[in-house]
Structures are given as C-alpha cells and as structure tokens.
Design a protein around this motif. Structure first.
Motif, PDB file in Angstrom:
ATOM      1  N   SER A   1      -2.496   4.665   8.923  1.00  0.00           N
ATOM      2  CA  SER A   1      -2.364   3.602   9.926  1.00  0.00           C
ATOM      3  C   SER A   1      -1.559   4.078  11.128  1.00  0.00           C
ATOM      4  O   SER A   1      -1.896   3.781  12.277  1.00  0.00           O
ATOM      5  CB  SER A   1      -1.683   2.383   9.291  1.00  0.00           C
TER       6      SER A   1
ATOM      7  N   PRO B   1       0.821  -1.212   0.000  1.00  0.00           N
ATOM      8  CA  PRO B   1       0.000   0.000   0.000  1.00  0.00           C
ATOM      9  C   PRO B   1       0.852   1.258   0.000  1.00  0.00           C
ATOM     10  O   PRO B   1       2.051   1.245   0.273  1.00  0.00           O
ATOM     11  CB  PRO B   1      -0.816  -0.130   1.296  1.00  0.00           C
TER      12      PRO B   1
ATOM     13  N   ARG C   1       0.461   6.895   1.945  1.00  0.00           N
ATOM     14  CA  ARG C   1      -0.746   7.496   2.528  1.00  0.00           C
ATOM     15  C   ARG C   1      -1.427   6.505   3.468  1.00  0.00           C
ATOM     16  O   ARG C   1      -1.868   6.885   4.558  1.00  0.00           O
ATOM     17  CB  ARG C   1      -1.705   7.905   1.411  1.00  0.00           C
ATOM     18  N   HIS C   2      -1.509   5.267   3.046  1.00  0.00           N
ATOM     19  CA  HIS C   2      -2.076   4.232   3.920  1.00  0.00           C
ATOM     20  C   HIS C   2      -1.213   4.061   5.160  1.00  0.00           C
ATOM     21  O   HIS C   2      -1.732   3.906   6.274  1.00  0.00           O
ATOM     22  CB  HIS C   2      -2.181   2.918   3.159  1.00  0.00           C
ATOM     23  N   GLU C   3       0.098   4.098   4.977  1.00  0.00           N
ATOM     24  CA  GLU C   3       0.980   3.975   6.131  1.00  0.00           C
ATOM     25  C   GLU C   3       0.757   5.127   7.105  1.00  0.00           C
ATOM     26  O   GLU C   3       0.682   4.933   8.321  1.00  0.00           O
ATOM     27  CB  GLU C   3       2.431   3.956   5.679  1.00  0.00           C
TER      28      GLU C   3
ATOM     29  N   GLY D   1      -8.160   5.115  -3.603  1.00  0.00           N
ATOM     30  CA  GLY D   1      -8.452   3.993  -2.738  1.00  0.00           C
ATOM     31  C   GLY D   1      -9.730   4.179  -1.968  1.00  0.00           C
ATOM     32  O   GLY D   1     -10.317   3.216  -1.500  1.00  0.00           O
TER      33      GLY D   1
ATOM     34  N   GLU E   1      -5.066  -1.085  -2.567  1.00  0.00           N
ATOM     35  CA  GLU E   1      -5.088   0.151  -1.787  1.00  0.00           C
ATOM     36  C   GLU E   1      -6.466   0.378  -1.193  1.00  0.00           C
ATOM     37  O   GLU E   1      -6.610   0.763  -0.030  1.00  0.00           O
ATOM     38  CB  GLU E   1      -4.700   1.328  -2.696  1.00  0.00           C
TER      39      GLU E   1
ATOM     40  N   ALA F   1      -6.991  -1.954   1.754  1.00  0.00           N
ATOM     41  CA  ALA F   1      -6.273  -1.525   2.955  1.00  0.00           C
ATOM     42  C   ALA F   1      -6.938  -0.312   3.592  1.00  0.00           C
ATOM     43  O   ALA F   1      -7.149  -0.264   4.810  1.00  0.00           O
ATOM     44  CB  ALA F   1      -4.819  -1.225   2.601  1.00  0.00           C
ATOM     45  N   LEU F   2      -7.279   0.699   2.764  1.00  0.00           N
ATOM     46  CA  LEU F   2      -7.884   1.915   3.318  1.00  0.00           C
ATOM     47  C   LEU F   2      -9.294   1.645   3.833  1.00  0.00           C
ATOM     48  O   LEU F   2      -9.697   2.170   4.885  1.00  0.00           O
ATOM     49  CB  LEU F   2      -7.906   3.009   2.249  1.00  0.00           C
TER      50      LEU F   2
END
Length: 1369
Positions: free
Chosen positions: A686, A678, A681-683, A746, A768, A771-772
């Motif tokens: 999170s 991912p 941005r996802h990191e 995403g 993505e 995940a999001l």
C-alpha cells in the motif's frame, strides 16, 4: 474470547469461501524457499509491527477502534483500496514538522555508518573546468573569484575585471563573457528581477559588484531540449556607484526582486533600487542605506580611515516566506530586518553572540564548543514551509548548529499575516557535532568516502572536536547540512561532513510514547581540494506546502527528482546526490556480504524503519526503483538480477502475517474480517502504490485554458510524460505481483487455506486476501485509467469537451485521478468521454470500429467489447438513416443494428437507449424500439426481482423497488413509442388499394411484439399506463394470460380494476368467476354504499345462477348459496337503513352517524339485531333476521309476531289512519312474501289466532268481516292449512272466542270452506282434493250449523253442505 465455530453463511467481498480449516501441511510438502531468513523467526525476533504502522493506518485503527465512516464491510474492493491509499497519503502528510523534533534543548544524534551502502549521499559526478578557464586564470593580476549558479547548471569565474560563465555539465561548453568594465570584480550574485521592469525573457539579473560600482546585467535563461539550460547576457544600462564600500555581500529577494548589499567597511545594509524609467525624484538605478541615518548615509566611506576591528556584514540571507532579511556580522552578531510592504526595511532584532551564548547556557553544561572563543560562520533561514517556530539556523566555527526562533508581542511570527514583524529572537535547540573520527579511518584518496560509527544514545556529547575549524556551512531543506572543515594535517585540503534527517526514524520513533528525536545520518567526505562554493542543483525540497509533512522524504522518493548539491573546488564541480532509502536498501543488498551478512543488514533495516517500510522498500527495489552510481559516475537503475532476487525474497519472507485481534471483537455482529490487521507486506504494498501515484491522486485530469489568441483549449493538469512514468512503474509492479502471487500469502489462491491450523488463521488469511486483492484491482484500474487519459489527449480534446452538456462538462472539469481510478461516477464520466470521442468520429465519417477497437485494447474497462458493439450499432443506424428507412437496404441495416444492440442490452445506459429509441422512432422502426427496450429492461433485472416485488403488493422501503424503477424507465420509452405509433396511424390510411399501408403494417408489427411479450412486469406496467391514459376499455380487448393476473392483483386495492375484472370475466363468458369477483366486492372494505353492494350481490347471484358447461356443480351451488345468504343480510341491513332514515325517533345529530354505520360494509346479523332492529322495535325486521340466522325458537318467533302486530297497529293509529287493520294486513302480506311462508318463521297455526284475536279486539266491526282470511288467502296459503288453524281455534274454546263468540270463528270457517269449494270446483280435479276431505268438511258444516251462526252464514253453510253432499252422491 473464543471464535465462533460456525462458518458465516456467505462469503464477504474479497474473501475466499470460508471452509473449515485443515491441518498443517504434512512434512515433505512443497514449501517456499527462504534464501534470507524464515518469516516466523523474523517475526519472533521483532515481535509485533504495531509501532511500524503509523503511515499506513489512521490513528483510530492503530488503537483498535473500528472505522466509522463508512463501514469497511460495505466497501467494494476498488473503494477499499482507494480509501487505503487516501488514508496513507493523508497519514504521510502528518509527518512531524521540524519544530516537533527540534525542540527546546540540545542533541547530538548522528548515525555515521562505516559501510558506504548506508551513506546518505554519494558523489554522482565530477565536472572539470574547461581549459580556456585555466588559461584565463593564468592571466589574473589582481584577484580571481569563483562560484556556482547551481540551479542553472552554470559556474562562473572572475579574472580581474572580466566575468565568465559556462554550463559545467557540458564537455565543451560555450563560455559567455562580460568584459565591458574596467574595475576589479569583488562579488557576483544571481537574483530574480522586479516584475514589470524588464521584458519577459529577462528572468534573472546578474549583480556584479566591482570596487567602484554595482552593475546589473540581464540574463535570459531558457530550457533546452537536451535537458540543460541556455544563458544569454544583456546590457541593461543600470549601475550605481559604490566607491569606498568594498561590496562583498549581495542578496536578492525572489519574491519581490529587491536587492540588498553590504561591504567590508561597516555593517550598513544598502538596497539597490532600479526601475524602468527615470522620474523627477528617482533615478533608474540608485542605492539606499537602510541602517545609517542623516548625512552619514550619503557620506562616502574610506577603508584606510576605519579601525581594524570595524564590524562588517559577512553574510546576508533572505527568508521570503516571512519577509525577513538576516545579516551576520564579523563579530557574530545576527540582525533581523523586516521587509515592509512599502519597500521599507526595518531593523527589528539585534542578536549579539553574547546573548546567544546566554540562551544556550540555560540548555546545557559548559562546553568549549560554545564559548566566546567561537564565532558564527554562517546563517541559514528556515522557511515557514519547513517550520512554524524555527526561523534561522546558525553554524559556529566548531560545527555546532544553533536553531533560533523569532517571536513578536503577538506570539510566533510564523502567522500567515506577514504584516507583524518579530521583535525578539531566542535559541531553541543546539545540535552538537558528531563523534570525532580517528586518523586510522582517514582515506585520503580523492573521491573515497570516510566513515565512522556513532550510535545515538540518551547521553549528549557536547565536547566532540570533529567539526572544529569549520570554515563554512550550508543548509538546504529539509535539513541537509554541509560543513567544510579545515584539516590540520593537510592545510590544502578540506574535509566535508554531510548529514541529512533520517525521515524513516523521525516518522517512526522506536519509543512511540516519546516525541521524535532529531535523527540524522552522516557522512565524512574528502573532496581533495578546497571547496570554493556550494549550491543546490535541484529545486528546494518540500513534500508538502505546510510544515507538517514538508520534510517527508520517504513519501516522495519515487515521485520527484532526487536532491543534488554541487560543490565547486579549484579543480571542478563535484555533484553530491542524495541517496533515497530505496537506494540504500539496494546498495546493501548488493554489498551485504552473502546471505549471512545480508540477513544482518535487513534486521538492522527492520529495527530502524519497521517491517512495513522494509516491505515497501524491498518491493520498490524488486520493481527496479533502486538507483546507484557506478565507478565511472554513471547514475543508473539497479538491474542486477541477484539484487532484484534478494529484494523479491525480502518482500516475501519478511512480509509478516496478518493478525486476528480477538480483543477488538465486541459482539458477534461485527464482521470477523474487520477484526484482522493485514500483514506488513500489505502495508508495504500500500505504501509503495500510494507513493507512486502521490503526484496525481488528488490532481485534476484536465485543465481548461485560454490560448494567447483567446481560443479555448484543454491541457493535462499533470504532464503526459509524468503519467507515462507512473504508468510504467505501476505496470512493473503488476508484473511483479502476477509472477510472484503463488509465493505471496493472500494472493496464492484458495489452496493456501489448507495450510491454516485454526479458524483465526483462516479468517486472517481471508482478510489478507481481501486487502491484497483490493490493491491488485486498484493497480489494474490505475493502469487503464492512465491509458485512458493518454488516449484522451491523443484526440482533439477541446472539441470533445465542448461537445458535452454543461453538467457533464462541469463534472469533467472537477474530475480527479482518485475519482477516475476508484469511483463509479468517475468511470461513468470517463465512459461519457469515450462516447464523445466515438460520436465525434462518427460525425466526421471516421472508421468507428477501428477507433473503438483501439480504445478497447488500451483501456478495456473504459471501452469494453460491448462498447465496441454499441459503437458499431450506432454507426449502422447512421448509415440506415443515410440510406433511407423506407429502402430494403435501410431496413436491413436497422435490423442488423437492432441485433447488435440486443446482444449488448445489459451494457446499454439509459441515455444510450433513449438515443437509440429516438432513432428507431424517427425511422418508423417501432417494433425494434419496443423489442430493444424490453431486452434492456430484462437485462436490468435478470433475477426478476421487480416481479416478486409487484406480487408482494409493492412493499415500501424495499430494495427491489429500485429494480422496478430501472425497468420502468425502459417501459416509459415504450409508452412514447406507442403514442408515436397511434399518431402516425391516425394520420395515414390503413388500407391502400386493397393492401395494408406501411403505417398499418408497422403498427401491427409493433403490437405483435407487445402482445407476444412474456415480460409480466412490462404487461403490468402497460395496463397501468392504459388506465392512466383513460383507455380502460382496451384492457377488455386484450387476450393475454397476464391481464387476468394483473386485474386480480390490482382488484384488491382498486375497485376500478375489480370492475374491469368481472366485466372481463363476463365478456369471456366466465360467469362463475365474475360472480366470485362481485361477491368479493360486496364483502370488500372499499368505500362502497350499501346499495352498490346489493347491486354487486344481485349481479353475482344472476351470474352464479347462469348455467354454463363444465365446472363443478357443487362449487357453483356453494357460491350461489353464499351469495344469496349475503344478499339477504344486505337487504335486511338496507331495510333497517331506510327505516332509520325515516324514523322520527332518531335525532338529527345521531342520524348521520347511524346512516354512516349502516350505509357501508355489510354487518353481521347479530349486530343488526342487537344494535338496530331490536332496539328500534322493528319487529318485522327481527323476524327476517331470525330467518336469515336460522333462528327457530317458537317462543321468540311468537313473541316477535305479537309485538309486530301491536307495533304496526300503534304506528297506524299514531299516523291517524282510519282503518289500522289495513296496515296490519299489508305487513302480514309483506312478511309472508319475504319469508316465503316459512313454516318456522311464518307459523300459520300461531299467526292466524293472533291476527283473528287482533281483529276481534281492536278492529271489531271495522272493515270487512273476512279481511283476516282474505289476507292469508292473498298469500296463497293453502285452504286446508287455514281450515285446520281455524278448526283448532273453534274446538279449543280459547278466549276471547268462547260461548257465543265462537260464531266469529265459525263464520271464518264457512268463508274459507266456501272459497276452497269455489277454487277446487273450477278444475277437473276432485272437490276439496278428494272425497275424504269433502266428507270431513260436510260433517264440519253440520257442526257449524248448530253453533249459532247468523242467518246469512247459516244459509251459506246449509247451501255448501248440500252441494258437497250432492257431489259425494
């Protein structure tokens, strides 16, 4: 490797529908605005973000290894997000410990930025002294001392013999004075008292050292509602004489309450002991000299008698985590004392400064900053919670920091066993001062920040004079360093250098192959007046309880109070506030100098901290986490719309893209989505979510306690205020995501797939989104979960917990927020608590609907609209019970409650259903109980998978079995209801006064529901239950289309069901179907005896022969023929079986095996013939097999008949029978009957000569002469047929009937003709069937008369011929 072109057969959880990718967006299409910088260009400039993923991904994922336990593709969105949060929190606990980046060697890495926005600290407040303090100072005659009790927000000042304290945070603070002694005060310290000596409200001790004694003053410190601290002083009556010691240094142990002090006359270390009562050998308060021994320890010291260079203790410091006391002497000698468990104090290490210099000489080249001309101005313990190896930091007068470690003969003294004292101390690291700043950069305005730039490099600068003439230094966890430097240009002013570890760069070294460097951010600050004292206002920093992870400021920047340090000058108290990374980001967004300047600042931030941390910090600022200090020293959150907009765009535009890693695809069976990393941005999202909930993630929800009155109580493990703050922050994040999801790849929806140009991009976008989307789901669950906890504690939670069963209560006791948010077990447990709340309200008579509706509004997933209906229905049942189930109003309430329950049947748990059924049965509402159970069962398996499983013979290890089991639990309740019905019906009369009684009516209602149910799975289970209960006859009474299907399905596996099936068909006059079942039983593989199979086939033949209207006659005839044929074979097999049982030729050992083979399934004719009949010489049975097999070979048949006759005669002889012919005759009769005189199997032209020949050769003159002919006559063989056979023998002249022996055949002919004449003359018909036959027989008799008949037969022959002639005339 290339990506497979085909689309996966179904969408994975959380993914879009995988449609083929379209081309790129055409020019002119609407695109997202990019105020700061384009996303693609930022990624091109900074490349991969792999090095910036350390916190959000475990090491295995960083190296391209897929997750092992459990597989990602099997997780639900909430589980995936929860695992992600746990992984991040676990990874942040792996933040490098102090020892890892302060290792053996030297360094000089500082980042002193010229921009105030990047400063690690900022002044947040100035508190001036009250006027009364200045008035008291003006009356000072001897000395004035000042200091801080920063953790209590109090300052103190001594004016000669008086001590004054006040809360420096209050504008008109009350001044508390201690004026009860007459000596000048030389030192003041606040310590923690020994446990058990004072009353509980005395939680601190004020140690006041005068020129003659040390006085202990009790301090009662309490928190006030406004947030401050109130302090009250109490006399303790404890003091000890210190004449001649000139005490200036005091230290106290917070763990043990021990107090140590020293004076300026020598380097002795004293301990002040105190206890509650005096004893024989010890006063209430006394002192002990732990360094001098013998008489010298008790001799007074006189300052005027000492040499001017007498070494004395300048500073004391205690490390409670290791039970160590450090002292710094006036000659820069560091001594280490070990606090023994028996209140002893042992000197274990003496480290002269010369030894320290020798250690350093091995690390770096010569430097004037580390020489004999330098002194140590301060020592600072490093607790075991910060580092495993490092113990102490010493600061020199040139601003160098020397990090030391203490070791013992067993290794590092940081081991948990504190009974091992160190015996050696070594220098581990030296941190040199930052680069010297220029005079042009100085700004002498009070309160302004002085900044300069120093970029860290590989070279070490060991000659900087920036911190020369350091007066004092301080260190606070996790590494805050404050250095007070005397400025030569201003003798009345001091410069303050403050630095702090850069946690972002330490956690993410730019060169991942090397260990983290000791990166620090620094700041020059001009206070404007000399600093008298420094104190830590906030609690000591610790992000974890172990060295690893303890210094991670980034992990707790949203979770705990910001660190603040108080600096006391002669004008007031200055508060220096630690700036978090989010505050720095918000600050340079506000002062970035426009779009171009802001772009450069963001690029710098990305280079230092990575794309993931940048996204997380930008998101935090956009959600209002940034805090800044205004010009009037107001600390407030950054709410400037322009700053928030910049942060929003930074999160969107610099969020990066997901990356598809083709190299990680090992085979085509690996899910493609799992090969995608991912985006940053996802990191960042999170990281932000994880840090928001860090304090509660692993925390328990409730904590059971006992009140002082020994009553049971339950309190929140995390304060409700903390929960509300976290919920508010998460709600702001959700609001941000909802309002910006159209701009976030995403979250923007399936239309984003239209902008992909390849299959890889499409899969990456789907991953993505997965995940999001998972995080968004988790955010919603968190908000509702916290709302649920808040609601829970609004109720009488102690009563609710006590109302639970022991198992559930134990589960609630161990419930954590992580499981509440992410696991189905946690949410089910929460629902149990909701039920307990509602049940308590029902019991107390409260309005359940209002309570349930309030729960639904605040935490809908824990109390949905369906739950509200359930609670309402439960209330109706309670009201029906109160009204009485026999009343019309009560029955109406029951029906209304049933309707509500039916509407939410899919949401009812098994426990709820059991409770409702019990209530219905108690109120004799049997039909409702059955109907609701059927509805719940149907909702539990709406796809009817259980029926398909049953129809496929219930295969093992099939997932559909679980669907059946869920329905079975509902059906078991119906079984209980049926038993209750039968029990109630058996105890009450069926008819009363000509009408059905209530019990009979309710029984009828219940069975109407059962009989009309279209749930085939239920009907199947009900029939099974009837059989288990021994009520098989009830199945024959059921008129349902499902009973036949059930019995047909079961009959293939169970003979009892097959018997019930043909009985049901017979009872229903479906004889043809019954015959089919019986035929199947006869041929089945069941363990049936041969007799039982013959019985089934016999019944089948009878049923198939029964004439009924309708149906195909051809089909019936075909079935009858099949049954008859199989029955014949079975009878033949039975003959063989019975013959073998009695055959003495079969051994006793062999006989059981043979019987077992034959007394079971019906065998084939070939096997019966070859394996049994032929081998055993059962020739009669062989003939029967010929007929059954339609074997018509005349030679085989004649041969077998001959063998049969011979065998029968031999058996009779062997048995000793006097007339064997009788056995032969009986055998012929038996075969004739069984063969139905078949022309092929019972050929008269062949058999008659055989038997006649046997009679002549073996039974001549034995028995009647006519026994052969009588045998055939008894079989009702036509006389004409016998006559033709004998006539042929007569004329053929075959042996042995030749010559005179022809008379035997002639005699038989005369006998047959006579019998035929007698038989034919009895009726009205013609003799011998007609004149033609009579004429032929008459002629034959004439021939016979000339054949040499004996006298009797000749007379008989003549008489017959005359009667025949007479008849013909």
């Amino acid at each position: 490797m290339s990506f497979p072109p085909q689309t996966p057969p179904k969408a994975l959880p959380g993914a879009y529908i995988q449609t083929p990718a379209l081309g790129r967006v055409q020019s002119g299409s609407a695109t997202q605005s990019n105020l700061i910088h384009s996303q693609s260009s930022s990624q091109q400039q900074y490349g991969s973000y792999t090095n910036h993923q350390a916190v959000s991904r475990p090491p295995q994922q960083q190296q391209g290894h897929p997750q092992q336990n459990p597989p990602i593709e099997t997780l639900q969105p909430i589980e995936r997000a929860g695992k992600n949060v746990s992984d991040i929190l676990g990874q942040e606990l792996q933040y490098p410990e102090l020892d890892s980046y302060i290792g053996q060697g030297v360094s000089s890495d500082y980042d002193v930025s010229p921009q105030p926005a990047w400063a690690p600290f900022q002044k947040s407040r100035i508190y001036t002294f009250p006027d009364r303090i200045f008035q008291q100072c003006n009356h000072s005659q001897v000395c004035t001392l000042m200091g801080l009790f920063a953790d209590l927000n109090h300052a103190w000042i001594t004016v000669d013999t008086c001590l004054y304290l006040w809360d420096y945070t209050l504008p008109n603070a009350e001044i508390i004075g201690f004026e009860e002694q007459q000596s000048a005060i030389k030192a003041v310290e606040m310590v923690v008292p020994r446990p058990g000596v004072f009353t509980p409200q005395i939680n601190r001790l004020l140690v006041v050292a005068t020129i003659t004694e040390i006085i202990l003053i009790g301090v009662a410190c309490e928190s006030v509602p406004t947030g401050g601290k109130s302090v009250a002083l109490y006399q303790t009556g404890l003091s000890v004489s210190t004449k001649g010691l000139e005490v200036t240094t005091i230290a106290g142990s917070s763990a043990s309450g021990r107090i140590f002090f020293s004076g300026r006359v020598n380097d002795d270390v004293y301990e002040l002991t105190y206890q509650q009562e005096e004893s024989w050998f010890r006063q209430r308060c006394s002192k002990i000299n732990h360094t001098s021994k013998g008489i010298a320890a008790f001799a007074p010291s006189f300052p005027f008698s000492q040499r001017t260079d007498q070494e004395y203790v300048r500073q004391m410091a205690i490390d409670d985590s290791r039970n160590l006391l450090y002292t710094l002497s006036s000659k820069s000698t560091i001594r280490t004392f070990y606090l023994t468990p028996n209140d002893g104090l042992n000197l274990v290490i003496t480290k002269p400064f010369s030894q320290t210099l020798n250690n350093i000489a091995h690390m770096t080249t010569h430097s004037d900053l580390i020489s004999q001309m330098v002194s140590v101005v301060g020592i600072h313990p490093i607790s075991s919670r910060e580092a495993s190896k490092l113990h102490l930091m010493a600061t020199t007068s040139t601003g160098c920091r020397i990090f030391m470690s203490a070791t013992s003969s067993y290794g590092w003294s940081s081991i948990t066993d504190l009974s091992s004292a160190p015996n050696n101390m070594q220098v581990q690291h030296v941190k040199f001062p930052p680069t010297m700043f220029s005079s042009s950069q100085s700004n002498h305005q009070q309160g302004s920040t002085q900044t300069t730039t120093y970029h860290s490099s590989q070279s070490i600068n060991n000659s900087s004079k920036a911190l020369t003439q350091t007066l004092n230094a301080y260190r606070y966890a996790p590494g805050f360093f404050l250095c007070l430097v005397n400025r030569e240009s201003q003798s009345d002013s001091e410069s303050l250098f403050i630095s702090a570890p850069d946690a972002g760069r330490i956690a993410r070294p730019q060169d991942s192959s090397r260990l983290s460097r000791y990166a620090e951010c620094g700041l020059w600050f001009n206070i404007g007046s000399p600093v008298v004292n420094v104190g830590l206002v906030s609690a000591p920093f610790a992000a974890a309880n172990s060295p690893r992870g303890s210094g991670n400021e980034l992990a707790v920047q949203y979770d705990r109070t910001v660190s603040e340090i108080a600096l006391m000058t002669n004008t007031g108290v200055h508060i220096m506030r630690r700036r978090r990374l989010v505050d720095i980001f918000a600050s340079f967004l506000r002062t970035g100098g426009g779009d171009h300047g802001l772009e450069g600042e963001i690029k710098k931030f990305i280079r230092m901290y990575g794309l993931g941390e940048t996204a997380s910090t930008a998101l935090a600022v956009a959600c209002g986490q940034g805090i800044d200090v205004s010009s009037d020293f107001r600390v407030a959150k950054v709410t400037d719309p322009e700053v928030l907009e910049y942060a929003r765009k930074a999160f969107i535009d610099y969020g990066g893209r997901p990356q598809f890693n083709e190299n990680s695809v090992t085979d085509q069976t690996s899910p493609a989505l799992d090969m995608v990393r991912p985006s940053p941005r996802h990191e960042g999202l999170s990281l932000y979510v994880s840090r928001l909930v860090r304090a509660i993630w692993k925390a328990l929800v409730v904590r059971e306690v006992m009140t002082p009155s020994k009553a049971f109580d339950v309190s929140p493990a995390v304060s409700l205020g903390k929960l509300r703050d976290i919920q508010q922050d998460i709600a702001k994040l959700k609001e941000f995501l909802d309002s910006n999801k159209s701009f976030i790849e995403g979250l923007s929806g399936p239309e984003a797939l239209g902008r992909t140009s390849s299959k890889q991009e499409e899969v990456a976008l789907q991953a993505e989104h997965r995940a999001l989307h998972s995080i968004v789901v988790l955010i919603e669950h968190m908000i509702e979960g916290i709302s649920f906890v808040l609601v829970l504690f609004d109720e009488r939670i102690a009563e609710i917990i006590l109302s639970l069963d022991n198992e559930t209560r134990q589960q609630v006791r161990g419930l954590t927020y992580e499981h509440l948010f992410t696991s189905s077990e946690g949410r089910d447990l929460a629902k149990e608590l909701v039920k307990a709340i509602v049940n308590r309200n029902i019991a107390s008579g409260s309005n359940v609907e209002a309570v349930a509706e309030a729960l639904r509004r605040r935490c809908g997933s824990f109390c949905s609209a369906e739950d509200v209906k359930i609670f309402k229905a439960q209330e109706l049942l309670k009201r029906a019970s109160e009204a009485g189930s026999e009343t019309e109003y009560g029955r109406n309430l029951l029906n209304e409650g049933l309707n509500l329950f039916k509407r939410v049947a899919g949401s009812l748990s098994m426990e709820q259903l059991q409770w409702v059924v019990q209530q219905f049965v108690a109120m004799q509402f049997y039909a409702g109980a059955i109907q609701l159970s059927l509805n719940v069962a149907q909702e539990a398996d709406r796809g009817n998978r259980a029926l398909a499983w049953i129809q496929e013979a219930r295969p093992e290890n099939d997932v559909r079995a679980a669907n059946f089991e869920s329905r079975k639990r509902c059906y078991n309740l119906i079984h209980d209801v049926i038993q209750a019905i039968e029990q109630a019906s058996g105890q009450a009369p069926g008819i009363v006064e000509g009408q059905y009684a209530a019990a009979a009516r309710r029984r009828t209602e219940a069975y109407d529901v059962i009989d009309t149910s279209e749930d085939e799975v239920f009907q199947t289970d009900l029939y099974d239950w009837y059989l288990v209960q021994g009520q098989a006859d009830r199945l024959l009474e059921i008129q349902s289309p499902y009973i036949i299907t059930y019995l047909q399905r079961k009959s293939s596996d169970d003979i009892a069901h097959a018997d019930l099936l043909w009985k049901y068909f017979t009872q229903s006059e479906r004889y043809h179907d019954a015959a089919g079942v019986q035929l199947a039983l006869g041929k089945s593989a069941f363990a049936l005896s041969l007799d039982r199979r013959i019985e089934y086939l016999s019944r089948a033949k009878a049923n198939a022969s029964t004439h009924v209207l309708g149906g195909s006659r051809q089909t019936r005839q075909k079935l009858l023929r099949e049954i008859s044929d199989l029955l014949d074979v079975a009878n033949i097999q039975d003959d063989i079986l019975q013959r073998l049982k009695a055959d003495p030729r079969v051994s006793d050992q062999r006989k059981p095996e043979v019987v077992n083979q034959l007394n079971g399934q019906i065998l084939g004719l070939t096997e019966l013939y070859n394996s049994y009949a032929d081998q055993a010489s059962y020739f009669d049975i062989c003939i029967l097999i010929y007929q059954a097999a339609d074997h018509r070979n005349p030679n085989d048949i004649r041969s077998t008949w001959l063998n049969m006759l011979d065998r029968t005669h031999q058996d009779a002889v062997e048995r000793g029978e006097p007339v064997p012919y009788e056995a032969v005759s009986e055998k012929i009769r038996s075969l004739g009957n069984r063969l139905h005189l078949s022309e092929s199997m019972f050929p008269i032209p062949d058999i008659v000569p055989m038997v006649r020949k046997y009679a002549y050769e073996f039974q001549h003159e034995v028995g009647p002469d006519t026994w052969v002919m009588d045998t055939f006559i008894d079989l009702q063989i036509p006389f004409e047929t016998l006559l033709l056979a004998l006539e042929g023998m007569f004329y053929n002249d075959e042996a042995p009937f030749q010559g005179r022996n022809r008379r035997f055949i002639a005699n038989d002919l005369v006998y047959i003709i006579g019998q035929w004449y007698t038989e034919s003359s009895r009726g009205a018909g013609a003799v011998f069937g007609g004149e033609g036959n009579a004429e032929n027989i008459s002629q034959l008799l004439q021939v016979l008369l000339r054949s040499g008949l004996d006298e009797q037969r000749a007379e008989q022959c003549q008489a017959l011929r005359m009667r025949i002639e007479h008849t013909l005339r």
